[in-house]
Design a protein around this motif. Structure first.
Motif, PDB file in Angstrom:
ATOM      1  N   ASP A  66       0.563  -1.301  -0.086  1.00 53.44           N
ATOM      2  CA  ASP A  66      -0.119  -0.217  -0.025  1.00 53.44           C
ATOM      3  C   ASP A  66       1.266   1.437   0.415  1.00 53.44           C
ATOM      4  O   ASP A  66       1.513   1.774   1.163  1.00 53.44           O
ATOM      5  CB  ASP A  66      -0.838  -0.476   0.954  1.00 53.44           C
ATOM      6  CG  ASP A  66      -2.326   1.007   1.023  1.00 53.44           C
ATOM      7  OD1 ASP A  66      -2.600   0.971  -0.053  1.00 53.44           O
ATOM      8  OD2 ASP A  66      -2.633   1.107   2.089  1.00 53.44           O
ATOM      9  N   VAL A  67       0.844   2.319  -1.301  1.00 55.69           N
ATOM     10  CA  VAL A  67       1.403   2.890  -1.284  1.00 55.69           C
ATOM     11  C   VAL A  67       0.584   4.178  -1.757  1.00 55.69           C
ATOM     12  O   VAL A  67       0.258   4.109  -3.489  1.00 55.69           O
ATOM     13  CB  VAL A  67       3.006   2.959  -1.700  1.00 55.69           C
ATOM     14  CG1 VAL A  67       3.070   2.090  -2.923  1.00 55.69           C
ATOM     15  CG2 VAL A  67       3.865   4.604  -1.418  1.00 55.69           C
ATOM     16  N   GLU A  68       0.620   5.786  -1.220  1.00 59.06           N
ATOM     17  CA  GLU A  68       0.094   6.214  -2.337  1.00 59.06           C
ATOM     18  C   GLU A  68       1.053   7.082  -2.569  1.00 59.06           C
ATOM     19  O   GLU A  68       2.170   7.783  -2.006  1.00 59.06           O
ATOM     20  CB  GLU A  68      -0.739   7.308  -1.080  1.00 59.06           C
ATOM     21  CG  GLU A  68      -1.991   7.125  -0.479  1.00 59.06           C
ATOM     22  CD  GLU A  68      -2.944   6.744  -1.800  1.00 59.06           C
ATOM     23  OE1 GLU A  68      -3.242   7.442  -2.272  1.00 59.06           O
ATOM     24  OE2 GLU A  68      -4.128   5.880  -1.742  1.00 59.06           O
ATOM     25  N   ALA A  69       1.194   8.033  -3.536  1.00 58.10           N
ATOM     26  CA  ALA A  69       2.686   8.411  -4.807  1.00 58.10           C
ATOM     27  C   ALA A  69       2.628   9.768  -3.996  1.00 58.10           C
ATOM     28  O   ALA A  69       3.260  10.057  -3.647  1.00 58.10           O
ATOM     29  CB  ALA A  69       2.004   9.250  -5.842  1.00 58.10           C
ATOM     30  N   SER A  70       1.767  10.152  -3.344  1.00 60.25           N
ATOM     31  CA  SER A  70       1.504  11.849  -2.040  1.00 60.25           C
ATOM     32  C   SER A  70       2.552  11.645  -1.232  1.00 60.25           C
ATOM     33  O   SER A  70       3.207  12.596  -1.061  1.00 60.25           O
ATOM     34  CB  SER A  70       0.285  12.092  -2.119  1.00 60.25           C
ATOM     35  OG  SER A  70      -0.546  11.627  -0.970  1.00 60.25           O
ATOM     36  N   ARG A  71       2.471  10.504  -1.078  1.00 59.47           N
ATOM     37  CA  ARG A  71       3.150  10.228   0.635  1.00 59.47           C
ATOM     38  C   ARG A  71       4.674  11.345   0.084  1.00 59.47           C
ATOM     39  O   ARG A  71       5.699  10.753   0.098  1.00 59.47           O
ATOM     40  CB  ARG A  71       3.301   8.792   0.952  1.00 59.47           C
ATOM     41  CG  ARG A  71       2.049   8.936   1.348  1.00 59.47           C
ATOM     42  CD  ARG A  71       1.857   6.929   2.830  1.00 59.47           C
ATOM     43  NE  ARG A  71       3.495   7.379   3.021  1.00 59.47           N
ATOM     44  CZ  ARG A  71       3.841   5.678   4.076  1.00 59.47           C
ATOM     45  NH1 ARG A  71       2.847   4.658   3.352  1.00 59.47           N
ATOM     46  NH2 ARG A  71       5.106   5.511   4.629  1.00 59.47           N
TER      47      ARG A  71
END
Lengths: 427, 219
Positions: free
Chosen positions: B27-32
């Protein structure tokens, strides 16, 4: 204690060619120790050391290695215009020596070597262009026992160099070519699939296979590629559905090799890798690579190369391996086995003006039993900090016992220092 | 499953790489990545680097694996296993010439000056079609080269074709197709074999599921 000199003259030449390494005291000692430990292990298994030149005629090299490796050679011209190159590996040199000067054996011939090799790689790539390599060649034996000996010796030499418990991956250079041939692929399709495999491009392998008439069993095997890896059980799993003789023979050799390596105590460290892809124009049988968890490159590689000696007019089977000493040093440093060591530990002998001759004799006496001793180059007015022995002009001495200066005659001080520190300065 | 270090490329492929990793269970949001170059997720470490640097991190073992466009692999002589075609970030490498040129009309001149950011791929392409071309390596705005007389044609990446049209260039030949790939360090494939092959399999499943959903949507 002198201050480090300040650097003056910003234009002074002090460059170092990119991709080359200066090994400083400590690191250089550990590097030599790692190489020495490997050579001692090789010799302990009956391998005789040979030393070959750093330079070979380009002809000699190109008859041994593939075109890809020839593009990475440092080349230059001999006085008569012939092309020379710095060696990029030493197996070809050893093969040349055997074919010209050691033809009469006795076989099997066990040889080992250690020395620098050079690759003209782009300097800013993070890869070293000069590497210290130590290796073994076992020539004149075509049996699997010879391959097993090389795998086991490579693992043992790494262990003696401080890298115990490395992972050994064993494959077979004839398995995939044999599989493709047995599946009825024509030469150009085989070449395309093998080129994709040796380029480590599994996406291209899939593309290439989808355009061939390969059978389902073989296709399924090939597409499982990274999973063609495991213990002895994968030999049987892979053999199912394979009728062709050539890949089955390769699998049989791997099973035999596995059983021998269990006797060498490699259980728990050994993996069979049917997808292992190595230079097919060079390797002809079992191949292997050694890895440690610390490094993104193999620490050593090897395999059977039954075709090479024949190119030098002496058709004999051969197997061998090379260990990358500098990578081993990188892995050791990451294991944190040894702390940074700015200078080699040595006893320091100081003296008063007029005491030079006695100090030199004392240092010589201490070195006799094996101590490392550095003698001051100028007299000191009283015992300097960091010294272990201080000699007066009249032969009276003081030695540092770790907490205070103790008075003694020079002979007594020498005896005390040799006994108390066993030649190594207490830190 | 022991943690891996995964390199993802900033720029055009970042969003797609993060989405696909999410579908594969990381799980990884690009915004992170907006305010951090290194983040942790699901026991893995993810680093955001320039696309050209992904193969460098992976070859040297600083990252165990990475996501990168095939076009980056054409130009870097870096050693890594290319395991999965991730089938996003598609683009093509094309030879393009001014629309009023002889080349555009299908007449190949005996010698050709070609500007490109992809010299290695260009050498392979012109070898394959047996054309002698003088290559000029540029670092950007390649489409200006024909208009200014620097070159007769360009070999460049095309996603939509808009840039070509805006500069009155037309495609003459296709030299290659690129999509995002999952690449793995040679040692990590062996020493972290379980984690790497699990991630490769999860990515492959996510890619296949997407392709299936697309087919259903189209049907």
């Amino acid at each position: 204690m002198q201050d480090a000199p300040t650097v003056e003259g910003a234009g002074a030449p002090r460059g170092r060619a990119g991709g080359f390494t200066d090994w400083l005291p400590g690191a250089a000692r550990r590097r030599r120790a790692a190489g020495d430990a490997m050579i001692r292990t090789f010799e302990g298994w009956g391998y005789g050391m040979v030393a070959t030149p750093l330079v070979e005629p380009l002809d000699t090299i190109s008859s041994g290695v593939g075109a890809a490796k020839q593009t990475q050679l440092f080349r230059f011209m001999d006085a008569d215009g012939a092309l020379l190159a710095l060696v990029g590996e030493r197996t070809v040199s050893v093969a040349r020596v055997v074919a010209t000067q050691l033809r009469d054996g006795p076989y099997p011939l066990r040889l080992c070597y250690a020395g620098p090799v050079l690759r003209n790689q782009p300097p800013l790539g993070g890869r070293r262009r000069e590497n210290l390599q130590a290796g073994c060649e076992l020539i004149g034996a075509g049996c699997i026992a010879a391959d097993a000996e090389c795998v086991a010796l490579a693992a043992e030499a790494l262990s003696r160099a401080g890298l115990g418990g490395v992972q050994v991956d064993v494959g077979h250079a004839d398995f995939l070519p044999g599989l493709l041939e047995g599946a009825g692929l024509d030469a150009s399709d085989r070449e395309r699939v093998l080129a994709a495999l040796s380029g480590r491009d599994l996406v291209a392998v899939e593309e290439a296979l989808s355009e061939t008439s390969i059978g389902d069993a073989e296709r399924a095997l090939l597409l499982r590629f990274p999973a063609l890896r495991g213990g002895r059980e994968i030999v049987d799993a892979a053999a199912q559905g394979l009728r062709a003789e050539r890949p089955r023979r390769a699998l049989g050799e791997l099973a035999q090799l596995w059983d021998l390596l269990m006797a060498y105590g490699l259980e728990g460290h050994l993996h069979l890798d049917l997808g292992a892809v190595r230079d097919w124009d060079y390797y002809t049988g079992p191949t292997f690579e050694l890895f440690s968890g610390e490094l993104g490159f193999p620490l050593g590689t090897g395999g059977r190369y039954d075709g090479l000696l024949g190119r030098f007019g002496l058709p004999l089977p051969a197997t061998g391996f090379v260990l990358h000493v500098d990578r081993c040093c990188d892995a050791l440093a990451r294991r944190g086995g040894e702390a940074a060591e700015p200078l080699p530990p040595a006893l320091r002998v100081a003296y008063a003006a007029g005491g030079e001759a006695i100090a030199i004799r004392a240092a010589t006496a201490l070195r006799g039993p094996g101590a490392a001793v550095a003698c001051d180059l100028e007299p000191s007015d009283g015992p300097p900090a960091g010294a272990d022995l201080y000699v007066d002009a009249d032969g009276a001495a003081r030695w540092w016992d770790g907490s205070r200066w103790a008075d003694a005659s020079t002979a007594e001080a020498v005896a005390a220092l040799a006994g108390s520190t066993n030649g190594r300065r207490a830190t | 499953m022991s943690g891996l270090c995964v390199a993802v490329p900033n720029g055009a492929l970042l969003e797609g790489a993060c989405e696909l990793l999410g579908a594969a269970g990381v799980d990884v949001e690009a915004s992170r990545f907006d305010d951090a170059l290194l983040i942790e997720s699901g026991g893995h470490r993810l680093i955001k680097v320039r696309p050209t640097d992904v193969p460098v991190y992976v070859e040297m073992g600083a990252a165990d694996c990475g996501i990168v466009g095939k076009d980056m692999l054409w130009e870097s002589h870096r050693d890594a296993y290319e395991l999965v075609d991730l089938r996003f970030g598609g683009c093509r490498l094309v030879l393009a010439a001014p629309e009023d040129s002889a080349l555009a009309a299908g007449n190949w001149p005996p010698s050709l000056r070609v500007a490109t950011k992809y010299p290695h791929a260009a050498v392979r392409f012109f070898d394959r079609i047996n054309v002698a071309a003088d290559l000029i390596k540029l670092h950007g705005s390649v489409e200006l080269a024909p208009a200014t007389g620097l070159a007769d044609a360009i070999l460049d990446i095309v996603a939509t074709g808009r840039t070509l049209r805006a500069n009155r260039l037309v495609e003459v030949a296709e030299a290659g197709r690129s999509t995002a790939r999952f690449i793995v360090n040679q040692a990590s494939l062996k020493t972290r074999s379980e984690a790497v092959t699990a991630l490769a399999a999860a990515l492959r499943r996510a890619v296949d599921a997407r392709a299936a959903a697309k087919r259903e949507g189209a049907a």
